[in-house]
Design an enzyme around this catalytic site. Structure first.
Site, short mmCIF file in Angstrom:
data_model
loop_
_atom_site.label_atom_id
_atom_site.label_comp_id
_atom_site.label_asym_id
_atom_site.label_seq_id
_atom_site.Cartn_x
_atom_site.Cartn_y
_atom_site.Cartn_z
N CYS A 100 0.10 3.82 2.71
CA CYS A 100 0.55 3.27 4.00
C CYS A 100 2.03 3.55 4.20
O CYS A 100 2.46 3.90 5.30
CB CYS A 100 0.32 1.76 4.07
SG CYS A 100 -1.41 1.28 3.95
N CYS A 141 0.83 -1.21 0.00
CA CYS A 141 0.00 0.00 0.00
C CYS A 141 0.87 1.26 0.00
O CYS A 141 1.56 1.54 0.97
CB CYS A 141 -0.92 -0.05 1.23
SG CYS A 141 -1.72 1.50 1.63
#
Length: 108
Positions: free
Chosen positions: A34, A31
């Site tokens: 993230c 991600c």
């Protein structure tokens, strides 16, 4: 203090039984947002460690907790107070905004 890693197995002890609020970062290695959030959370954790614990939970490796809290988008930040989920923030945000959004839990 750096963020700690939590798992399905350690979640109860580290999050539910914490004596201070816990910010749980639901994330995954693949991600992008993230990965952008990681240094923000490290700084935040260092700055506010007296008031809040920061934990990271890899959603791919920990499906039980991820499913239990219906995490659909990542990064999702869950705020737990006295073992209960009290707030959820979704998506990347700079440290100032994060601190502002969490001020009621940090200064309690």
């Amino acid at each position: 203090m750096k963020p700690i890693s939590v798992t399905d197995a350690t979640f109860e002890n580290e999050v539910y039984n914490s004596d201070k609020p816990v910010l749980v970062d639901f994330w995954a290695k693949w991600c992008g947002p993230c990965r952008m959030m990681a240094p923000v959370l490290e700084e935040f954790s260092e700055e506010y460690s007296d008031h809040i614990k920061v934990a990271k939970l890899d959603i791919d490796e920990n499906p039980l907790i991820t499913t239990q809290y219906r995490v659909m988008s990542i990064p999702t930040l869950g705020i737990f107070v006295n073992g209960k989920l009290v707030d959820k923030l979704v998506g990347f945000m700079p440290k100032e905004e994060l601190a502002n959004r969490l001020s009621k839990y940090i200064n309690a």
